[in-house]
Design a protein around this motif. Structure first.
Motif, short mmCIF file in Angstrom:
data_model
loop_
_atom_site.label_atom_id
_atom_site.label_comp_id
_atom_site.label_asym_id
_atom_site.label_seq_id
_atom_site.Cartn_x
_atom_site.Cartn_y
_atom_site.Cartn_z
N ALA A 1 -6.08 -2.14 0.75
CA ALA A 1 -6.70 -1.54 1.85
C ALA A 1 -7.73 -2.34 2.35
O ALA A 1 -8.00 -2.57 3.13
CB ALA A 1 -6.93 -0.04 1.62
N GLU A 2 -8.48 -2.94 1.33
CA GLU A 2 -9.84 -3.68 1.62
C GLU A 2 -9.28 -5.05 2.17
O GLU A 2 -9.97 -5.43 3.09
CB GLU A 2 -10.41 -3.94 0.25
N ARG B 1 -6.44 0.20 -3.41
CA ARG B 1 -7.90 0.14 -2.57
C ARG B 1 -7.93 -1.49 -2.28
O ARG B 1 -8.46 -1.65 -1.29
CB ARG B 1 -8.89 0.64 -3.68
N ALA B 2 -7.59 -2.12 -3.31
CA ALA B 2 -7.72 -3.63 -2.99
C ALA B 2 -6.95 -4.17 -1.89
O ALA B 2 -7.31 -4.77 -0.96
CB ALA B 2 -7.65 -4.36 -4.24
N LEU C 1 -4.18 3.40 -8.22
CA LEU C 1 -5.20 3.33 -7.21
C LEU C 1 -6.06 2.24 -6.77
O LEU C 1 -6.30 1.92 -5.83
CB LEU C 1 -5.90 4.71 -7.75
N LYS C 2 -6.35 1.55 -8.01
CA LYS C 2 -7.27 0.51 -7.70
C LYS C 2 -6.60 -0.62 -6.96
O LYS C 2 -7.08 -1.31 -6.12
CB LYS C 2 -7.46 -0.04 -9.24
N THR C 3 -5.05 -0.75 -7.31
CA THR C 3 -4.38 -1.87 -6.49
C THR C 3 -4.29 -1.60 -5.00
O THR C 3 -4.41 -2.27 -4.00
CB THR C 3 -3.01 -1.98 -7.01
N ARG D 1 -8.52 -4.20 5.71
CA ARG D 1 -9.55 -4.29 6.46
C ARG D 1 -10.29 -5.62 6.72
O ARG D 1 -10.67 -5.73 7.93
CB ARG D 1 -10.63 -3.27 5.62
N LEU E 1 0.72 -1.23 0.03
CA LEU E 1 0.18 -0.15 0.05
C LEU E 1 0.84 1.25 -0.10
O LEU E 1 0.57 2.13 -1.02
CB LEU E 1 -0.86 -0.21 1.10
#
Length: 414
Positions: free
Chosen positions: A255-256, A252-253, A248-250, A259, A231
């Motif tokens: 970070a998901e 976000r994935a 940005l997509k990577t 989470r 990240l």
């Protein structure tokens, strides 16, 4: 407070003192009773013989015989014949005299009525007093000899009896969170031996828990470090090129994924201390159909009502079905619901490569990743949810077939 050995020594010393004093007292009283009883029996026997002799007119032949002295008094208590002046009895003592033996200062006496008057027989008590005095002196000497000797034996016994206990206490005191090795003491299977075994079992459990905690922290650190690194790398790229949509997509994935990992860790922690459940009457088939539909998998079976938290049970079924889809693809996954009283069953079966034999006994442990990948926490969370509802999850696996079976208590009809 005194040490246990000192308390034990004092308690047994007190018992020894009471026993010794009691035994010596009873011995003295027994000997005294025997001597006085023998003298009394002699007096009574001579009294009967004297009374018979007086009845036959043979009184003269019985005066001053066998250490027994005969005296003659009137019925009013006036002395007629005294064999020994120092054995004179007052009138008050002779009133109501019967067949029993009485004791005066220095002698014992008894009286019998005769035609001539009241016949009194006396016997010296001084030999008995001397014997009793010698006996008391001997018993006192025995006490001063036996009490210290017994006290020494009590001390040695207390020391010998408490030595294993002190050894165990010393070994236990040496244990600490950094030193949880078992206590190496060879003890018999008595209370102390069982206590040491229980302490050893506790130390072993603490050691295993500490090792699991260390492993858990290391695995959590590893699981979080990798996505954090990814990240941060993508964020650094985005800082240089804000229009990098793929980065940005990577990010976000990633970070998901982090989470989801944190949520699994929190769910697992809640499961270990007890989930907060919001129970409802639920149709297990409806829950399984919803979880299967989200993954594009068909579900078949019969209605089975259970009492449970819908969110938690849905989370458990999602984890199982998602694992199966990752392992074999949604076309090769089947979900079935059936009743096997007193349980309702949900079976999630896939035709994937199977779970390695060495991994199979550990699939519900934290961070045990199967061939399908994932965080290694989904199955641990699912098992915790099942157990919080009074059920459990079982697994069977072979190459080409893996079956997870959830057992939950059916709702009672009443």
């Amino acid at each position: 407070m005194l040490p246990f050995r000192a308390r034990l020594f004092l308690a047994f010393s007190l018992l020894w003192l009471l026993f010794l004093v009691g035994a010596l007292y009873l011995a003295g009283r027994g000997v005294e009773g025997a001597l006085r009883g023998h003298l009394a029996a002699t007096l009574l026997q001579d009294a009967r013989r004297a009374a018979e002799a007086y009845q036959r007119g043979q009184a003269g032949s019985l005066l001053a015989t066998g250490g027994v002295y005969l005296h003659l008094y009137t019925q009013d208590g006036e002395p007629l014949v005294l064999s020994r002046e120092d054995h004179r009895l007052p009138k008050e003592a002779l009133k109501g005299a019967g067949d029993g033996v009485r004791w005066a200062r220095g002698f014992a006496w008894t009286a019998v009525p005769t035609p001539l008057g009241l016949l009194v027989l006396t016997a010296e008590a001084e030999p008995i007093e001397r014997a009793l005095l010698a006996l008391r002196r001997a018993l006192l000497e025995a006490f001063f000899l036996l009490f210290p000797l017994g006290t020494l034996l009590v001390y040695l016994t207390a020391r010998l009896a408490t030595r294993p206990l002190e050894g165990a206490a010393r070994e236990i005191a040496l244990r600490s969170p950094e030193r949880l090795t078992p206590i190496a003491l060879a003890l018999p299977k008595d209370e102390l031996g069982r206590m040491v075994e229980a302490v050893n079992a506790l130390l072993l459990a603490l050691k295993e828990a500490k090792e699991r905690e260390r492993t858990f922290l290391a695995e959590v650190g590893h699981e979080l470090r990798t996505p954090l690194t990814v990240l941060l790398g993508h964020l650094d790229r985005l800082e240089r090129n804000p229009l990098d949509l793929e980065g940005l997509k990577t990010a976000r994935a990633t970070a998901e994924r982090m989470r989801r990992l944190v949520e699994d860790l929190l769910d697992l922690a809640r499961g270990e201390v007890g989930f907060s459940l919001n129970p409802h009457i639920l149709d297990l088939k409806a829950l399984a159909e919803e979880a299967a539909r989200e993954q594009g998998v068909a579900c078949e079976g019969e209605t089975a009502e259970v009492l449970g938290d819908p969110d938690r049970l849905l989370q458990m079924l999602r984890n199982l079905i998602a694992n199966a889809v990752r392992a074999a693809g949604k076309e090769k996954v089947r979900v079935r619901v059936k009743k096997s009283p007193p349980f309702g069953l949900v079976e999630v079966e896939d035709e994937g490569p199977g779970i390695p034999e060495d991994l199979l006994p550990h699939v519900f442990e934290r961070f045990r990743k199967g061939p399908g990948g994932g965080t290694g926490l989904g199955l641990a969370v699912a098992q915790a949810i099942a157990r919080a509802h009074g059920g459990q999850i079982e697994v069977e696996s072979a190459p080409g077939r893996t079956l997870f079976r959830v057992r939950l208590p059916l709702l009672e009809e009443d």
